[in-house]
Design a protein around this motif. Structure first.
Motif, PDB file in Angstrom:
ATOM      1  N   UNK A   1       0.818  -1.204   0.000  1.00 43.11           N
ATOM      2  CA  UNK A   1       0.000   0.000   0.000  1.00 43.11           C
ATOM      3  C   UNK A   1       0.855   1.258   0.000  1.00 43.11           C
ATOM      4  N   UNK A   2       1.924   1.265   0.803  1.00 38.28           N
ATOM      5  CA  UNK A   2       2.842   2.412   0.832  1.00 38.28           C
ATOM      6  C   UNK A   2       3.503   2.587  -0.528  1.00 38.28           C
ATOM      7  N   UNK A   3       3.851   1.491  -1.168  1.00 42.17           N
ATOM      8  CA  UNK A   3       4.481   1.545  -2.483  1.00 42.17           C
ATOM      9  C   UNK A   3       3.555   2.192  -3.512  1.00 42.17           C
ATOM     10  N   UNK A   4       2.278   1.845  -3.479  1.00 42.02           N
ATOM     11  CA  UNK A   4       1.311   2.456  -4.400  1.00 42.02           C
ATOM     12  C   UNK A   4       1.200   3.965  -4.154  1.00 42.02           C
TER      13      UNK A   4
ATOM     14  N   UNK B   1       1.420   7.299  -6.820  1.00 44.80           N
ATOM     15  CA  UNK B   1       0.108   7.772  -7.264  1.00 44.80           C
ATOM     16  C   UNK B   1      -0.768   8.092  -6.066  1.00 44.80           C
ATOM     17  N   UNK B   2      -1.821   8.870  -6.327  1.00 41.81           N
ATOM     18  CA  UNK B   2      -2.783   9.208  -5.274  1.00 41.81           C
ATOM     19  C   UNK B   2      -3.942   8.226  -5.312  1.00 41.81           C
ATOM     20  N   UNK B   3      -4.442   7.894  -4.125  1.00 39.54           N
ATOM     21  CA  UNK B   3      -5.561   6.965  -4.014  1.00 39.54           C
ATOM     22  C   UNK B   3      -6.519   7.469  -2.942  1.00 39.54           C
ATOM     23  N   UNK B   4      -7.791   7.165  -3.146  1.00 37.94           N
ATOM     24  CA  UNK B   4      -8.755   7.328  -2.066  1.00 37.94           C
ATOM     25  C   UNK B   4      -8.663   6.085  -1.183  1.00 37.94           C
ATOM     26  N   UNK B   5      -9.306   6.142  -0.040  1.00 35.91           N
ATOM     27  CA  UNK B   5      -9.281   4.983   0.844  1.00 35.91           C
ATOM     28  C   UNK B   5      -9.905   3.779   0.151  1.00 35.91           C
ATOM     29  N   UNK B   6     -11.082   3.985  -0.422  1.00 36.25           N
ATOM     30  CA  UNK B   6     -11.772   2.884  -1.104  1.00 36.25           C
ATOM     31  C   UNK B   6     -10.949   2.392  -2.298  1.00 36.25           C
ATOM     32  N   UNK B   7     -10.318   3.334  -3.011  1.00 41.55           N
ATOM     33  CA  UNK B   7      -9.538   2.944  -4.185  1.00 41.55           C
ATOM     34  C   UNK B   7      -8.310   2.127  -3.809  1.00 41.55           C
ATOM     35  N   UNK B   8      -7.654   2.461  -2.707  1.00 44.18           N
ATOM     36  CA  UNK B   8      -6.459   1.717  -2.303  1.00 44.18           C
ATOM     37  C   UNK B   8      -6.831   0.337  -1.770  1.00 44.18           C
ATOM     38  N   UNK B   9      -7.947   0.254  -1.067  1.00 44.79           N
ATOM     39  CA  UNK B   9      -8.415  -1.067  -0.607  1.00 44.79           C
ATOM     40  C   UNK B   9      -8.695  -1.958  -1.816  1.00 44.79           C
ATOM     41  N   UNK B  10      -9.382  -1.413  -2.813  1.00 49.01           N
ATOM     42  CA  UNK B  10      -9.695  -2.186  -4.026  1.00 49.01           C
ATOM     43  C   UNK B  10      -8.423  -2.632  -4.743  1.00 49.01           C
ATOM     44  N   UNK B  11      -7.418  -1.756  -4.785  1.00 52.13           N
ATOM     45  CA  UNK B  11      -6.165  -2.096  -5.456  1.00 52.13           C
ATOM     46  C   UNK B  11      -5.461  -3.251  -4.742  1.00 52.13           C
ATOM     47  N   UNK B  12      -5.469  -3.231  -3.409  1.00 50.65           N
ATOM     48  CA  UNK B  12      -4.827  -4.319  -2.660  1.00 50.65           C
ATOM     49  C   UNK B  12      -5.632  -5.620  -2.793  1.00 50.65           C
TER      50      UNK B  12
END
Length: 210
Positions: free
Chosen positions: A126-129, A133-144
């Protein structure tokens, strides 16, 4: 007869002289010897007693241990409201000997949780992403989740990282405008699609001048 009378008078005089001598030699029982007071030497005055106690060094221990150690020597333990007994002490206001009753303020931080391997890896990814790039909370959860982490693992990692979501939204709004033109409504919709909350979007739009 005259000789006898003279002898008697002489005897009376002698006896009176003896009695007077005895009387003058009697010591007055009420008389007391005058004592001479020697001058006190200031250098011989006793040193004032040092009542201070050693202040325990409680840094590195738990708040509960710090409280017991400080109160055990008569010092007053204080800390910030909301501090837990299992928190780790990071600093204290007094480390030198102090008078009993002196307050010692202790600052502590919550203990870091022990992460599972999956949680640790999710946090690192998550830190690497977020580094590129910028992420919302929901967007970063989805990416992981896309990377194969469970919802619980992804959610834990994102909340553990806990970036400034307003700043993330402002960064993403800036990024959109760097490669394309957007109206305010269009940019709002795009940020909403990315998973930002209305409050975060309002902050992001204001940051880019909308």
């Amino acid at each position: 007869m005259l000789i006898g009378l003279g002898a008697l008078l002489l005897l009376i005089i002698v006896i009176g002289s003896i009695n007077g001598a005895r009387t003058s030699s009697v010591i007055d029982p009420d008389a007391r010897p005058v004592a001479t007071r020697e001058a006190e030497d200031p250098s011989e005055a006793p040193e004032p007693e040092d009542t201070r106690v050693d202040t325990p060094n409680v840094v590195g221990g738990t708040v509960a241990e710090a409280r017991a150690a400080l109160e055990g020597v008569g010092l007053v333990f204080t800390t910030v409201d909301g501090t837990g007994d299992d928190w780790i002490v990071t600093s204290q206001t007094i480390t030198v000997p102090a008078e009993p009753g002196t307050e010692v303020l202790v600052v502590a931080e919550a203990p870091k949780p022990v992460l599972t391997l999956a949680q640790q890896n999710a946090v690192e990814q998550g830190i690497s992403y977020l580094d590129y790039s910028a992420f919302s909370r929901a967007g970063l959860i989805s990416q992981l989740e896309y990377e194969g982490y469970t919802t619980d693992e992804a959610t834990f990692a994102v909340d553990f990282i806990a970036p400034d979501w307003n700043a993330e939204c402002a960064e993403q709004a800036t990024s959109y405008l760097e490669y394309s033109s957007f109206s305010r409504d269009g940019l709002y919709s795009q940020l909403e699609y990315e998973g930002y909350t209305p409050e975060q979007i309002a902050f992001g739009l204001a940051a880019v001048g909308y």
